[in-house]
Design a protein around this motif. Structure first.
Motif, PDB file in Angstrom:
ATOM      1  N   VAL A 118      56.601  -2.879  90.858  1.00  0.00           N
ATOM      2  CA  VAL A 118      56.885  -1.505  91.258  1.00  0.00           C
ATOM      3  C   VAL A 118      56.193  -0.502  90.327  1.00  0.00           C
ATOM      4  N   VAL A 119      56.480  -0.601  89.039  1.00  0.00           N
ATOM      5  CA  VAL A 119      55.997   0.399  88.089  1.00  0.00           C
ATOM      6  C   VAL A 119      54.483   0.302  87.876  1.00  0.00           C
ATOM      7  N   ARG A 120      53.968  -0.904  87.661  1.00  0.00           N
ATOM      8  CA  ARG A 120      52.535  -1.082  87.405  1.00  0.00           C
ATOM      9  C   ARG A 120      51.679  -0.539  88.557  1.00  0.00           C
ATOM     10  N   PRO A 121      51.957  -0.907  89.819  1.00  0.00           N
ATOM     11  CA  PRO A 121      51.140  -0.364  90.915  1.00  0.00           C
ATOM     12  C   PRO A 121      51.233   1.163  91.034  1.00  0.00           C
ATOM     13  N   LYS A 122      52.435   1.715  90.789  1.00  0.00           N
ATOM     14  CA  LYS A 122      52.589   3.167  90.872  1.00  0.00           C
ATOM     15  C   LYS A 122      51.762   3.857  89.791  1.00  0.00           C
ATOM     16  N   LEU A 123      51.760   3.292  88.584  1.00  0.00           N
ATOM     17  CA  LEU A 123      50.959   3.889  87.513  1.00  0.00           C
ATOM     18  C   LEU A 123      49.473   3.811  87.832  1.00  0.00           C
ATOM     19  N   SER A 124      49.027   2.710  88.406  1.00  0.00           N
ATOM     20  CA  SER A 124      47.614   2.593  88.795  1.00  0.00           C
ATOM     21  C   SER A 124      47.255   3.665  89.815  1.00  0.00           C
ATOM     22  N   GLN A 125      48.163   3.881  90.745  1.00  0.00           N
ATOM     23  CA  GLN A 125      47.947   4.916  91.754  1.00  0.00           C
ATOM     24  C   GLN A 125      47.921   6.298  91.094  1.00  0.00           C
ATOM     25  N   ASP A 126      48.842   6.550  90.166  1.00  0.00           N
ATOM     26  CA  ASP A 126      48.886   7.838  89.464  1.00  0.00           C
ATOM     27  C   ASP A 126      47.608   8.080  88.675  1.00  0.00           C
ATOM     28  N   ILE A 127      47.086   7.035  88.030  1.00  0.00           N
ATOM     29  CA  ILE A 127      45.842   7.167  87.262  1.00  0.00           C
ATOM     30  C   ILE A 127      44.690   7.500  88.206  1.00  0.00           C
ATOM     31  N   GLY A 128      44.635   6.819  89.352  1.00  0.00           N
ATOM     32  CA  GLY A 128      43.584   7.097  90.339  1.00  0.00           C
ATOM     33  C   GLY A 128      43.657   8.526  90.845  1.00  0.00           C
ATOM     34  N   THR A 129      44.858   8.992  91.116  1.00  0.00           N
ATOM     35  CA  THR A 129      45.040  10.362  91.597  1.00  0.00           C
ATOM     36  C   THR A 129      44.630  11.355  90.514  1.00  0.00           C
TER      37      THR A 129
ATOM     38  N   ALA B 248      45.647  16.344  81.533  1.00  0.00           N
ATOM     39  CA  ALA B 248      46.921  15.922  80.937  1.00  0.00           C
ATOM     40  C   ALA B 248      47.606  14.850  81.772  1.00  0.00           C
ATOM     41  N   GLU B 249      47.520  14.952  83.099  1.00  0.00           N
ATOM     42  CA  GLU B 249      48.156  13.959  83.972  1.00  0.00           C
ATOM     43  C   GLU B 249      47.540  12.578  83.751  1.00  0.00           C
ATOM     44  N   TYR B 250      46.219  12.550  83.619  1.00  0.00           N
ATOM     45  CA  TYR B 250      45.514  11.284  83.400  1.00  0.00           C
ATOM     46  C   TYR B 250      45.945  10.658  82.075  1.00  0.00           C
ATOM     47  N   HIS B 251      45.945  11.447  81.008  1.00  0.00           N
ATOM     48  CA  HIS B 251      46.308  10.939  79.686  1.00  0.00           C
ATOM     49  C   HIS B 251      47.768  10.494  79.638  1.00  0.00           C
ATOM     50  N   ALA B 252      48.649  11.210  80.291  1.00  0.00           N
ATOM     51  CA  ALA B 252      50.064  10.835  80.319  1.00  0.00           C
ATOM     52  C   ALA B 252      50.251   9.523  81.087  1.00  0.00           C
ATOM     53  N   ALA B 253      49.563   9.382  82.218  1.00  0.00           N
ATOM     54  CA  ALA B 253      49.669   8.149  83.003  1.00  0.00           C
ATOM     55  C   ALA B 253      49.094   6.963  82.232  1.00  0.00           C
ATOM     56  N   ARG B 254      47.983   7.161  81.527  1.00  0.00           N
ATOM     57  CA  ARG B 254      47.387   6.077  80.734  1.00  0.00           C
ATOM     58  C   ARG B 254      48.310   5.672  79.577  1.00  0.00           C
ATOM     59  N   GLU B 255      48.942   6.651  78.946  1.00  0.00           N
ATOM     60  CA  GLU B 255      49.872   6.359  77.859  1.00  0.00           C
ATOM     61  C   GLU B 255      51.074   5.575  78.384  1.00  0.00           C
ATOM     62  N   GLN B 256      51.594   5.994  79.512  1.00  0.00           N
ATOM     63  CA  GLN B 256      52.732   5.289  80.108  1.00  0.00           C
ATOM     64  C   GLN B 256      52.317   3.875  80.513  1.00  0.00           C
TER      65      GLN B 256
ATOM     66  N   ARG C 122      55.522  -3.645  77.204  1.00  0.00           N
ATOM     67  CA  ARG C 122      56.856  -4.175  77.526  1.00  0.00           C
ATOM     68  C   ARG C 122      56.747  -5.446  78.362  1.00  0.00           C
ATOM     69  N   ILE C 123      55.818  -5.493  79.289  1.00  0.00           N
ATOM     70  CA  ILE C 123      55.608  -6.695  80.104  1.00  0.00           C
ATOM     71  C   ILE C 123      55.236  -7.870  79.205  1.00  0.00           C
ATOM     72  N   ARG C 124      54.307  -7.650  78.284  1.00  0.00           N
ATOM     73  CA  ARG C 124      53.904  -8.715  77.343  1.00  0.00           C
ATOM     74  C   ARG C 124      55.074  -9.138  76.465  1.00  0.00           C
ATOM     75  N   ASP C 125      55.887  -8.176  76.027  1.00  0.00           N
ATOM     76  CA  ASP C 125      57.056  -8.475  75.195  1.00  0.00           C
ATOM     77  C   ASP C 125      58.043  -9.352  75.965  1.00  0.00           C
ATOM     78  N   ILE C 126      58.321  -8.997  77.208  1.00  0.00           N
ATOM     79  CA  ILE C 126      59.248  -9.785  78.029  1.00  0.00           C
ATOM     80  C   ILE C 126      58.699 -11.188  78.232  1.00  0.00           C
TER      81      ILE C 126
END
Length: 158
Positions: free
Chosen positions: A24-35, A46-54, A61-65
């Protein structure tokens, strides 16, 4: 490699979080970065940098889990015969010897601990004092306010 004890419920919660992040989260972030890329100059976007940081935080967190699940020893306490002894995964009702105040804790792995929900880490001073003791035993626990004695009232396998 260090192995970490984890309850069945804790493992399930981590698996659910992993699935949510990856599906859910990973695909949405990819979409946000593309937008955000479509908005133009990336240096001042700023939107691009915020999405990349997130995205970086989510991937960490995925790697940690994944690492925690790989090193987890999942213990199902319901499959262990009930002997009245406190072991990892049991729920313990204890009473303060002095005040007769009673409280119940579930002894869980580090990742699962949440004091507000009555879940204490197996590595906590209280859990270490309780492990291997039996119903009726009195244990002394060192706290910042001094030593407190607790009687083990009941041990449940839940």
């Amino acid at each position: 490699m260090t192995k970490y004890p984890m309850t069945v419920q804790g493992a399930k919660a981590l698996e659910e979080e992993h699935a949510h992040l990856t599906k859910v989260v990973r695909p949405k972030l990819s979409q946000d970065i593309g937008t955000a890329r479509e908005l133009g100059d990336l240096k001042e976007n700023a939107e691009y940098h915020a999405a990349r940081e997130q995205q970086g935080m989510v991937e960490a967190r995925i790697r940690d889990i994944e690492g925690r699940m790989q090193n987890a020893v999942i213990i199902d306490v319901t499959t262990i015969p009930h002997t009245g002894k406190v072991i990892f995964g049991t729920t313990v009702e204890i009473a303060n010897v002095e005040t007769d105040e009673s409280v119940t804790y579930h002894i869980v792995g580090e990742d699962e601990a949440d004091f507000k929900l009555g879940k204490i880490s197996v590595g906590s001073p209280l859990a270490r004092a309780l492990i291997a003791k039996e119903e009726g035993d009195v244990v002394a626990v060192k706290t910042p306010g001094g030593v407190i004695e607790y009687e083990i009232v009941e041990v449940r396998h839940i």
